[in-house]
Design an enzyme around this catalytic site. Structure first.
Site, PDB file in Angstrom:
ATOM      1  N   SER A   4      26.478  33.623  46.003  1.00  0.00           N
ATOM      2  CA  SER A   4      26.669  32.176  46.839  1.00  0.00           C
ATOM      3  C   SER A   4      25.156  31.923  47.227  1.00  0.00           C
ATOM      4  CB  SER A   4      27.487  32.396  48.205  1.00  0.00           C
ATOM      5  OG  SER A   4      26.973  33.427  48.999  1.00  0.00           O
ATOM      6  N   LYS A  60      25.391  25.577  49.272  1.00  0.00           N
ATOM      7  CA  LYS A  60      25.684  24.556  50.390  1.00  0.00           C
ATOM      8  C   LYS A  60      25.266  23.166  49.873  1.00  0.00           C
ATOM      9  CE  LYS A  60      27.178  27.175  53.867  1.00  0.00           C
ATOM     10  NZ  LYS A  60      28.312  26.785  54.748  1.00  0.00           N
TER      11      LYS A  60
END
Length: 504
Positions: free
Chosen positions: A305, A51
């Site tokens: 991720s 992110k």
């Protein structure tokens, strides 16, 4: 469309804060699956999540004068940490509105990076609405976690890195999906250069917003969103991300909680790193794809991720990983209540190990046991156990896929309440924070007697409860109306076989 994103990705400003994350060869997993498995390690970013890329690129596109007004986002964790770090590096104020259910580790990480963390509401939607109120009141600049072209481009740099880090052909890239920013960015870059490479999204089956959108050929809003993979718990795919995903994502695979837990273990075995549930989605989907299509000898990339998870959640992960790997099954078995019965039961299982055995004396004729049995890693072995036991006269119920049995009953086996007449059983989920259990009990009320109760904190954002209530038949319709007004997710488990066999 792809040309537009290619330019944004090639000029993205992510390396002011983010790193070019490495790729790792997953040796154990590759050997087991007979494919070359490559892990893209976004869990090694400074905030342990991809992110950071999208947040950084978006902020860098904003004129300096606007930045000084202050940045704001609503986020349950990873986007919040990324934006907080970017703001800290640039020396601009940053506010993050987070639901009260956000794990402490994520709140602490945001504050440690100099941002103001405001806890507001029990859901992301409520936190988001409050953040928009602050935008109007204070003039802050809102940074969306996924549905923004600059954010998408920032995440797309992962695709660019995969292309120059890998040698030889890539057959497929597996990408976790929440709001869609990550998969949109990667798909845009990869499909422009290499349209033959499959881009495969992976979602939790409790929050499959892209899967449902692909099926309906339009964005849909899920009625309910599951909580285990909190990093991808999104009810609707983003508007901008959908424009890319609908044309350039080849398929979406959904996976269960147990399969995610097994994938977390797989990543650990190959890297000695612990992924968060959303972070391991790609590996869970990759494994399912290989098994479904009997894929062999291919080069497959899985994007890991993130790694932001509460340590307490590892208990739950460890309990469910073997089931997700098809190496353990749970059964309710009725055996005779006489000396030697358990020994004979074990003999029937052959060399299989018993991983769990729960029992309490009930009557002189028969006993109900709750047993975990080791499998050989396939569904056929599970079916063979049932066939073997039933063929020898045992009554068997397979509870491997029964959430109530796995979350509650396995810890409660050992007692019945014959005096608990008119008992109905419900399973609940409610937002977890200090005092939440007492608030839940207060809302449940005093109208009906609680005849059974099991609560276990898994270190997650939501608490899970199994409750029995004594409700006269003529009042059960009233109870249903009351449950609907409570505002919690619930399931009526009165007819669940695990309850009938062990607790009723």
């Amino acid at each position: 469309m792809l040309q537009q994103y290619i330019k944004r990705i090639l000029t993205a400003r992510v390396y002011d804060v983010a790193i070019e994350s490495p790729i790792d060869h997953a040796g154990f997993l590759s050997e087991r699956l007979n494919n070359n498995i490559i892990l893209k390690r976004e869990d090694l970013q400074p905030v342990y999540s991809f992110k950071l890329r999208g947040a950084c690129n978006k902020v860098m596109q904003i004129p300096e004068e606007e930045r000084k007004r202050g940045l704001i986002a609503a986020s349950a964790g990873n986007h919040a940490q990324g934006l907080a770090l970017v703001a800290q590096k640039l020396g601009v104020p940053c506010t993050i509105v987070m639901p009260n259910t956000t794990p402490d580790i994520k709140v602490a990480a945001v504050r440690a990076r100099g941002a103001e963390a405001i806890l507001h509401g029990d859901t992301f939607d409520i936190a988001y609405q409050y953040s928009q109120q602050l935008v109007k009141e204070k003039g802050y600049v809102y940074i969306h976690p996924y549905d923004d072209e600059d954010v998408i481009a920032g995440q797309g740099t992962i695709g660019m890195e995969i292309m120059h880090q890998t040698q030889g052909e890539i057959d497929a890239i597996f990408v976790p999906v929440g709001g869609g920013g990550l998969i949109a960015g990667i798909a845009a870059y990869i499909k422009y250069l290499r349209p033959d490479v499959k881009i495969i999204g992976v979602e939790s089956d409790e929050s499959a917003c892209l899967y449902e959108a692909m099926k309906a050929d339009e964005r849909v809003i899920l009625d309910q969103v599951g909580i285990f993979a909190d990093g991808v718990a999104v009810a609707q795919i983003g508007e901008n991300t959908w424009k890319v995903a609908r044309d350039f994502v080849d398929e979406v695979i959904t996976v269960s909680t147990d399969e995610i837990c097994a994938a977390i273990k797989d990543v650990f075995n190959d890297t000695r790193a612990i992924s968060e549930p959303a972070g391991a989605l790609s590996v869970a989907g990759l494994k399912k794809y290989v098994e479904r299509d009997n894929v062999q000898g291919q080069n497959l990339v899985a994007v890991i991720s993130g790694a932001n998870t509460n340590f307490d959640r590892l208990r739950h992960v460890a309990e469910r990983a073997e089931i997700g790997e098809k190496r353990e099954a749970l059964f309710a078995v009725t055996i005779p209540e006489r000396p030697g019965a358990f020994r004979k039961f074990c003999e029937l299982l052959g060399k299989r190990n018993i991983t769990e055995f729960n029992y309490r004396y009930d009557d002189n004729d028969q006993a109900q046991i709750f047993a975990g049995i080791q499998l050989g890693g396939n569904q056929q072995d599970r079916a063979a156990i049932v066939e073997s036991l039933t063929g020898d006269g045992y009554q068997v119920v397979d509870l491997t896929d029964d959430e109530m049995a796995k979350l509650h009953v396995r810890y409660m086996v050992g007692g019945r309440a014959e005096g608990a007449t008119n008992e109905v059983v419900y399973r609940f989920e409610f937002p977890e924070r200090p005092g939440a259990l007492m608030r839940f009990l207060n809302q449940l009320g005093y109208k009906w007697n609680i005849s059974m109760f099991h609560y276990r904190n898994h270190g997650a954002a939501y608490g899970r409860v199994l409750a029995g209530l004594q409700v006269p038949v003529e009042e059960q319709k009233l109870l249903q109306e009351y449950m609907d007004k409570l505002g919690y997710r619930y399931w009526n488990e009165t007819d669940n076989p695990a309850y009938k066999l062990f607790l009723k």
